[in-house]
Design an enzyme around this catalytic site. Structure first.
Site, PDB file in Angstrom:
ATOM      1  N   HIS A 117       0.674  -1.123  -0.096  1.00  0.00           N
ATOM      2  CA  HIS A 117       0.001  -0.206  -0.012  1.00  0.00           C
ATOM      3  C   HIS A 117       0.798   1.267   0.026  1.00  0.00           C
ATOM      4  O   HIS A 117       1.062   2.067   0.918  1.00  0.00           O
ATOM      5  CB  HIS A 117      -0.736   0.062   1.070  1.00  0.00           C
ATOM      6  N   GLN A 146      -0.370   5.179   0.880  1.00  0.00           N
ATOM      7  CA  GLN A 146      -0.506   5.317   2.350  1.00  0.00           C
ATOM      8  C   GLN A 146       0.595   5.432   3.011  1.00  0.00           C
ATOM      9  O   GLN A 146       0.748   6.335   3.765  1.00  0.00           O
ATOM     10  CB  GLN A 146      -1.542   3.965   2.917  1.00  0.00           C
ATOM     11  N   ASP A 195      -2.519  -1.660  12.147  1.00  0.00           N
ATOM     12  CA  ASP A 195      -3.588  -1.796  11.020  1.00  0.00           C
ATOM     13  C   ASP A 195      -4.761  -3.071  11.507  1.00  0.00           C
ATOM     14  O   ASP A 195      -4.249  -3.595  12.496  1.00  0.00           O
ATOM     15  CB  ASP A 195      -2.947  -1.981   9.589  1.00  0.00           C
ATOM     16  N   CYS A 244      -3.587   3.636   9.317  1.00  0.00           N
ATOM     17  CA  CYS A 244      -4.135   4.226   7.980  1.00  0.00           C
ATOM     18  C   CYS A 244      -5.758   4.193   8.031  1.00  0.00           C
ATOM     19  O   CYS A 244      -6.102   4.683   7.176  1.00  0.00           O
ATOM     20  CB  CYS A 244      -3.880   3.083   7.141  1.00  0.00           C
ATOM     21  N   ARG A 272      -3.258  12.253   2.877  1.00  0.00           N
ATOM     22  CA  ARG A 272      -3.472  11.631   1.948  1.00  0.00           C
ATOM     23  C   ARG A 272      -3.536  12.431   0.685  1.00  0.00           C
ATOM     24  O   ARG A 272      -2.926  11.886  -0.575  1.00  0.00           O
ATOM     25  CB  ARG A 272      -4.492  10.457   1.817  1.00  0.00           C
TER      26      ARG A 272
HETATM   27  N1  NVA Z   1      -4.647  -3.906   5.688  1.00  0.00           N
HETATM   28  C1  NVA Z   1      -5.713  -3.273   4.984  1.00  0.00           C
HETATM   29  C2  NVA Z   1      -5.554  -1.838   4.736  1.00  0.00           C
HETATM   30  C3  NVA Z   1      -6.822  -0.994   4.481  1.00  0.00           C
HETATM   31  C4  NVA Z   1      -6.362   0.471   4.173  1.00  0.00           C
HETATM   32  C5  NVA Z   1      -6.425  -3.967   3.990  1.00  0.00           C
HETATM   33  O1  NVA Z   1      -5.986  -4.364   3.234  1.00  0.00           O
HETATM   34  O2  NVA Z   1      -7.629  -4.197   4.040  1.00  0.00           O
HETATM   35  N1   CP Z   2      -6.483   3.566   4.298  1.00  0.00           N
HETATM   36  C1   CP Z   2      -7.146   3.479   3.042  1.00  0.00           C
HETATM   37  O1   CP Z   2      -6.664   3.217   2.499  1.00  0.00           O
HETATM   38  O2   CP Z   2      -8.183   3.625   3.217  1.00  0.00           O
HETATM   39  P1   CP Z   2      -9.518   3.048   2.185  1.00  0.00           P
HETATM   40  O3   CP Z   2      -9.577   1.873   2.182  1.00  0.00           O
HETATM   41  O4   CP Z   2     -10.665   3.992   2.567  1.00  0.00           O
HETATM   42  O5   CP Z   2      -9.100   3.927   0.876  1.00  0.00           O
END
Ligand code: NVA
Ligand code: CP
Length: 305
Positions: A130, A133, A222, A262, A290
């Site tokens: 990610h 982020q 997270d 996040c 962001r």
């Molecule tokens: N680790 C989480 C991050 C969400 C922004 C996911 O992948 O769902």
């Molecule tokens: N943190 C993040 O990526 O949030 P969303 O899943 O809402 O985009």
């Protein structure tokens, strides 16, 4: 500059530092109401196969503020969800738009998409990474701590996509990162070993959250179950018990440590409500950043395209 941002390791330290400088400048300009429209006439396509609030909205608003347009393409109402090959979708969309953000499951899907696209491709989250982020998060660390050099970051919980991107960032930028993950839920082995080999800083995976948080400047976590892992959620609740940012963890970190997440958060699981709402939390500044980070990324990737 590379025309893809699928992982943090797609960009060099100098390029990352330049993106941080641009984020700071673009945030200042936005706050002072100075228009900045380098992307007039440009369109960004957003292809999302998973839910999103922050990533989608921050990219769409970023394009708008930069003078361009954004089109959101969901798997539900496009042919992506009906099995049109990713390599065809990439080439089709490249004929219409100037850049693409993809949010999907397997990282190899984003890789294939970028291989066939003829415009810059940005990873809006995969199961493995990610990057946007984490860049926004480190920008927040720079704002709050005056830089990332010499900062100790603790990661408490799942060795997931966020953890992997933090590991790459720590290795490239050279700050210390201590992760505490339950056995079997450590970060990606290949990413970790490569990062540790290249790093001049310390990157360690530990078991005890208190060991990782000891003397930390940044406490980060997270969700225990990421998107796509909903069926494992009950099992994960048991495995991850104790891998939580709470007042006990805050006690072992530095007095002025900042708390990051996040979002979306599951209060009472990976983080307590107190920690999210407390004085040390920078979570909603992190959210705002962001937007400024997406603008810096878009400007960097799309301006000369
Ligand atoms: N680790 C989480 C991050 C969400 C922004 C996911 O992948 O769902
Ligand atoms: N943190 C993040 O990526 O949030 P969303 O899943 O809402 O985009």
């Amino acid at each position: 500059m590379t025309k893809r941002l699928l992982t943090i390791s797609d960009i060099t330290k100098d390029e990352i530092d330049n993106i941080f400088e641009r984020s700071i400048l673009l945030k200042e300009r936005q706050k002072r109401g100075i228009p900045h429209n380098p992307l007039i006439g440009k369109t960004l396509g957003l292809i999302f196969e998973k839910a999103s609030t922050r990533t989608r909205v921050s990219f769409e608003v970023a394009m708008c503020q930069l003078g361009g347009n954004a089109i959101f393409i969901s798997h539900r109402d496009s042919h992506i969800g009906r099995g049109e090959p990713i390599k065809d979708t990439a080439r089709v969309l490249s004929r219409y738009v100037d850049g693409l953000v993809i949010r999907t499951f397997g990282h190899e899907i984003a890789e294939e998409f970028a291989m066939y696209a003829t415009v810059p491709v940005i990873n809006g989250l995969t199961d493995l990474h990610h990057p946007c982020q984490v860049l926004a998060d480190i920008f927040t660390v720079i704002e709050k701590k005056g830089g990332y050099k010499g900062v100790k970051v603790a990661w408490i919980g799942d060795g997931n996509n966020m953890a992997n991107s933090w590991i790459e960032a720590a290795s490239i930028l050279g700050f210390d990162l201590f992760l505490a993950c339950p056995k079997g839920y450590e970060p990606d082995k290949k990413i970790l070993e490569h990062a540790q080999k290249e790093a001049k800083s310390e990157i360690k995976v530990l078991k005890d959250p208190k060991d990782a948080a000891d003397g930390a400047d940044v406490l980060n976590t997270d969700v225990w179950a990421s998107m796509g892992q909903e069926e494992e959620a009950a099992k994960r609740k048991k495995v991850f018990k104790g891998y939580q940012i709470n007042k006990d963890i805050l006690k072992v970190a530095k007095k002025d440590a900042i708390v990051m997440h996040c979002l979306p958060a599951h209060r009472g699981e990976e983080i307590t409500d107190d920690a999210i709402e407390g004085a040390q939390s920078v979570i909603f500044d992190q959210v705002e950043n962001r937007l400024h980070m997406q603008k810096a990324i878009l400007e960097t990737l799309l301006k000369s395209n």
